[in-house]
Design an enzyme around this catalytic site. Structure first.
Site, PDB file in Angstrom:
ATOM      1  CE  LYS A 102       8.158   0.281  -1.938  1.00  0.00           C
ATOM      2  NZ  LYS A 102       9.398  -0.200  -1.290  1.00  0.00           N
ATOM      3  CB  SER A 134       8.374  -3.386   0.833  1.00  0.00           C
ATOM      4  OG  SER A 134       9.327  -2.386   0.508  1.00  0.00           O
ATOM      5  CB  SER A 177      12.293  -3.170  -0.072  1.00  0.00           C
ATOM      6  OG  SER A 177      11.668  -3.786   1.015  1.00  0.00           O
TER       7      SER A 177
HETATM    8  N1  GLN Z   1      12.058  -6.862   4.429  1.00  0.00           N
HETATM    9  C1  GLN Z   1      12.654  -5.856   5.237  1.00  0.00           C
HETATM   10  C2  GLN Z   1      11.644  -5.346   6.226  1.00  0.00           C
HETATM   11  O1  GLN Z   1      10.602  -5.880   6.277  1.00  0.00           O
HETATM   12  C3  GLN Z   1      13.170  -4.741   4.375  1.00  0.00           C
HETATM   13  C4  GLN Z   1      12.097  -3.872   3.847  1.00  0.00           C
HETATM   14  C5  GLN Z   1      12.622  -2.753   3.008  1.00  0.00           C
HETATM   15  O2  GLN Z   1      13.744  -2.812   2.509  1.00  0.00           O
HETATM   16  N2  GLN Z   1      11.820  -1.728   2.888  1.00  0.00           N
HETATM   17  O3  GLN Z   1      11.872  -4.441   6.949  1.00  0.00           O
END
Ligand code: GLN
Length: 489
Positions: A81, A156, A180
């Protein structure tokens, strides 16, 4: 096995085939690079492809194998990532702010996997600074879901989930602050593992919300997740929150035996917010675990309904502090021809960050400001402690908690972008584990209208082995994880 089928192999399968000399690491890497070239334009799962470096690393792995000294993951391909710093290869974090940033060092996760012989194929697309649930906040554009290109692969870690589901690589790293890794895994029919907070070093992983962030993996089989965790986990003196606990050989200890395993069911996870067909698939999966000897038991998490609002105070608060370093002076995009210092800061940050990141910084700054700190931030911290206590009590009664990973299957790109609150609710079932620092895992458990859905498992601190074993047992009795999107077979 012809070289045309190499993309179908899991890491574990590829490793034994490499050991048997059925093909070389160079052939494996070439096959995948060819697929990336052909299939990535439609997916947009990669920000950067490191073809030359990958070929060189594969050659070195082949030499070690030929000399009879293979490393744990020698020659096995992986994608990182683009939140993990990679020496000499740019690390964008999905942001214009870091469009040209080249880190002078490797993140610990990257270094450990490389030292175990894994071959990096490139860096995967992601929501900007990991803020999002659909990969649509990326400066580099949305990622398509291989099961349906009109749909999101989740976020994400959406690039990682899409490329593993599309078999452009057998595995990818991810990070999980609120869901995410697990939510994109569910939406693409892959396995997503978020370890215990502190199990894997955060050094060199660009920080979003430091008390919640944790590195993990997306794979197709639970065995592969176990294999990678063994290589990634462990104490790192450069991360003061990493914990000095021995790292077991997770893959070797998988026996798939769940007889007597106490599986907790939380009623709120099956309430009105859950898509009915997704709920049916999850209940069927629980039935499978039960038929293999697990004992299903209701457990109560009285404060779990407060997890999303709590997270959306704590995470933005930490983000607003973490992202202050991106000011065009210390790090990141610098605006041209500033009039003075204030203009430099304002325009650099204004130009460098996208809308969602700005929303989080504003929210975070607000909840931390004098006069509001007690009402929002401090209160959220108190609720967080209550949620952690709920889990602690529940894990006195059960070994794992099981439920849906996400409330719906993949949604269409654009469907939720104008409604942040609906978008935030994607993580309603996963965020609790982050607030409590617990390990969580999503494993494919069915399809709804042709789209994959996931079963979510959470265990107590450092009980990754229990989590992996339960999921492995489920995979032994199911074949959802072997399904492949038609155009990617
Ligand atoms: N969807 C959540 C956010 O927007 C979690 C994102 C994540 O786990 N990095 O913060």
């Amino acid at each position: 096995m012809t070289t045309r089928d190499l993309h179908t192999l899991t890491l574990t399968e590829a490793r034994s085939a490499l050991d048997r000399g059925q093909f070389s690491a160079v052939e494996l890497v070439d096959a995948l690079l060819g697929r990336i070239e052909a299939l990535n334009p439609a997916l947009n799962a990669f920000v950067t492809v490191t073809a030359e470096e990958a070929r060189a690393a594969a050659r070195a792995a082949d030499e070690r194998r030929a000399a009879g000294r293979p490393l744990l993951l020698d020659g096995l391909p992986i994608v990182h990532k683009d939140i993990f710093c990679t020496q000499g290869v740019r690390t964008t974090c999905g942001s214009r702010m870091l469009e040209d940033f080249v880190a002078p060092y490797d993140a610990t996760v990257v270094a450990r996997l490389r030292d175990a012989g894994a071959v990096m194929l490139g860096k995967s697309n992601m929501d900007e600074f990991a803020m999002g649930s659909s990969n649509e906040t990326s400066f580099f554009g949305a990622v398509a879901n291989p099961w349906n290109h009109a749909c999101s692969p989740g976020g994400s870690s959406g690039g990682s989930s899409a490329l593993v589901a599309g078999r452009l690589a057998p595995a990818a790293t991810g990070t999980d602050t609120g869901g995410s890794i697990r939510q994109p895994a569910a939406l693409t029919g892959t396995v997503g593992l978020k370890p215990t907070y502190g199990r894997v070093s955060r050094y060199g992983m660009i920080a979003f919300a430091s008390s919640l962030d944790q590195a993990g993996v997306i794979t197709r089989s639970v065995e592969d997740a176990a294999l990678l965790l063994t290589a990634m986990a462990g104490f790192d003196e450069r991360d003061s929150t990493s914990i000095d606990e021995p790292v077991p050989d997770y893959a070797a200890a998988l026996d798939g035996d769940v007889s007597g395993l106490r599986v907790g069911i939380v009623q709120q996870h099956f309430d009105a917010g859950l898509d009915a067909a997704t709920g049916d698939a999850v209940r069927a999966a629980l039935g499978v675990l039960e038929s293999r000897g697990a004992i299903l038991k209701d457990v109560d998490l009285p404060n779990i309904d407060l997890s999303v609002p709590t997270y959306y105070v704590v995470a933005p608060a930490e983000a607003s502090s973490n992202l202050s370093r991106f000011d065009g002076v210390r790090f990141g995009h610098r605006a041209a021809d500033p009039e003075d210092l204030l203009d430099l800061y304002c325009r650099s940050r204004g130009e460098g960050f996208g809308a969602e990141v700005k929303r989080r910084i504003l929210t975070g700054t607000y909840v931390l400001s004098a006069g509001y700190y007690d009402a929002y931030y401090l209160k959220a911290q108190r609720v967080r402690a209550l949620i952690a206590e709920d889990f602690r009590r529940a894990f006195g009664q059960v070994d794992v908690i099981a439920g849906p990973t996400a409330p719906t299957p993949a949604f269409e790109l654009g469907a939720k972008t104008d409604d942040p609150i609906t978008m935030y609710l994607n993580d309603i079932y996963t965020i609790g584990a982050n607030l409590a620092g617990l390990p969580g895992l999503s494993v494919p458990c069915g399809f709804v209208d042709g789209q994959p859905v996931g079963l979510h498992l959470v265990a107590g601190h450092f009980a990754e082995q229990t989590l992996l074993n339960a999921a492995h047992s489920y995979q032994q009795a199911s074949d959802w994880h072997t399904a492949c999107p038609e155009a990617y077979a």
